[in-house]
Design an enzyme around this catalytic site. Structure first.
Site, mmCIF file in Angstrom:
data_model
loop_
_atom_site.group_PDB
_atom_site.id
_atom_site.type_symbol
_atom_site.label_atom_id
_atom_site.label_comp_id
_atom_site.label_asym_id
_atom_site.label_seq_id
_atom_site.Cartn_x
_atom_site.Cartn_y
_atom_site.Cartn_z
ATOM 1 C CB SER A 1 2.442 -8.314 2.267
ATOM 2 O OG SER A 1 1.440 -8.674 2.738
ATOM 3 C CB SER A 2 -1.505 -11.386 0.166
ATOM 4 O OG SER A 2 -1.949 -11.278 1.521
ATOM 5 C CD GLN B 1 -3.277 -21.774 20.933
ATOM 6 O OE1 GLN B 1 -3.885 -20.955 21.020
ATOM 7 N NE2 GLN B 1 -3.445 -23.019 20.904
ATOM 8 C CB THR C 1 -0.849 0.197 1.685
ATOM 9 O OG1 THR C 1 -1.983 -1.302 0.986
ATOM 10 C CG2 THR C 1 -1.646 0.902 1.520
#
Length: 342
Positions: free
Chosen positions: A60-61, A279, A15
């Site tokens: 970026s994915s 996590q 972006t």
């Protein structure tokens, strides 16, 4: 008279490098050769800025280890010409990319700062300008002709973090990243507040070594209430799987079912490296603290401490790619090599 500090911008996509074509409202890649005309404030920085862009900028994915190697290679090829590097990419996988680069760039003595933005550079309320200007300013910081920052970092919304300590926590706020287990290295306000005590320093004056082999025979398994034996076995039986990030509850806890312990034991016996990582966004694994982690400790799962999942998975890729022996793998993983562990 000291020479002017030179900074290289490396645009991979994302972006921050987009501008909106207002008639059509579509986003298009920005020409970084015209950077100063778009952000005239850059001319006030006492440094020389050049830029390199990926031939085909990527979302970026789509970022993967081959792109990390491309970034590392650009830095390697221009390392002696520039005093600092600012890498621009999309924020979604920035913590993975920057963590990976922290391992790939050994004996780094110059700043490599990742940044991006939540809004395009041409938007009225964009965060791109501040992130970019301050990243360049921090990358240009020198003291006694040596870089103040000598590690891979991530800058977003007024804070510079050690890259391999970061996690993206918000898809909408400008404050997209956090580093819950390690303080910010620099805070940007009216002045730049540098937390000198937390900075990594390359005391050895060794030559930069760039590691370009990242082994992707790794996986992440996140525990959840009700996960089945079939699901876990399906993962553990993947051909050529070499290492697993085992995301447990709280301080490193897992169910105590006999089948779970026996399956993990068998996988370890067959040579799989299993890292116990919490996590939780913050905090640390402390195996043996509760009865629900005693068996994992007996199995000798690798203790992930307070490492992030992003830093853990990329560290596994790096160590496997470096050919670390099976015997010393656990010890090296549990040792902080780039400040990724407390």
């Amino acid at each position: 008279m000291s020479k002017k500090v030179s900074i290289l911008l490396i645009y991979t996509g994302g972006t921050i490098g987009m501008v909106k074509d207002h008639p059509s409202e579509t986003l298009r890649a920005f020409d970084f050769n015209k950077l100063v005309s778009k952000i005239p404030e850059l001319s006030q920085l006492e440094c020389k800025i050049e830029s390199i862009s990926f031939k085909n900028p990527i979302d970026s994915s789509n970022m993967n280890p081959s792109h990390w190697v491309s970034i590392a290679t650009i830095i390697e090829e221009h390392y002696n010409r520039f005093d600092g590097f600012v890498v621009l990419q999309g924020s979604d996988t920035m913590s993975y990319s920057s963590s990976a680069l922290s391992y790939m760039l050994e004996n780094l003595s110059k700043p490599v700062i990742f940044t991006g933005s939540q809004l395009p550079i041409g938007d009225l309320r964009t965060d791109a300008k501040e992130n970019l200007i301050t990243s360049i300013q921090i990358a240009a910081l020198q003291e006694n002709n040596r870089a103040v920052i000598q590690e891979v970092c991530l800058y977003f919304e007024y804070k510079l973090y050690r890259a391999n300590r970061t996690t993206k926590i918000n898809a909408e706020h400008f404050e997209a990243f956090t580093s819950l287990n390690f303080p910010a290295l620099v805070e940007s306000g009216v002045h730049l507040k540098i937390n000198q005590n937390y900075l990594l320093k390359n005391q050895k004056n060794k030559k930069l070594t760039v590691h370009k082999v990242m082994d992707t025979n790794v996986a992440i398994f996140k525990l959840f209430p009700g996960f089945s034996r079939e699901l876990l076995q399906g993962l553990l039986n993947i051909q050529n799987l070499k290492a697993l990030v085992f995301e447990t509850y709280g301080a490193g806890n897992a169910p105590t079912d006999d089948w779970l312990i026996s399956d993990l034991k068998e996988a370890i016996k067959n040579g799989l490296h299993i890292v116990n990582v919490t996590q939780c966004s913050g905090g640390s694994v402390i195996m043996g603290r509760y009865s629900t982690s005693e068996e994992l400790k007996r199995l000798q799962l690798i203790d992930g401490g307070d490492i992030t999942t992003e830093a853990a998975i990329t560290k596994l890729m790096y160590l496997l790619g470096s050919g670390v022996s099976h015997k010393s793998f656990r010890t090296i993983f549990e040792t902080s090599i780039r400040g990724e562990l407390t």
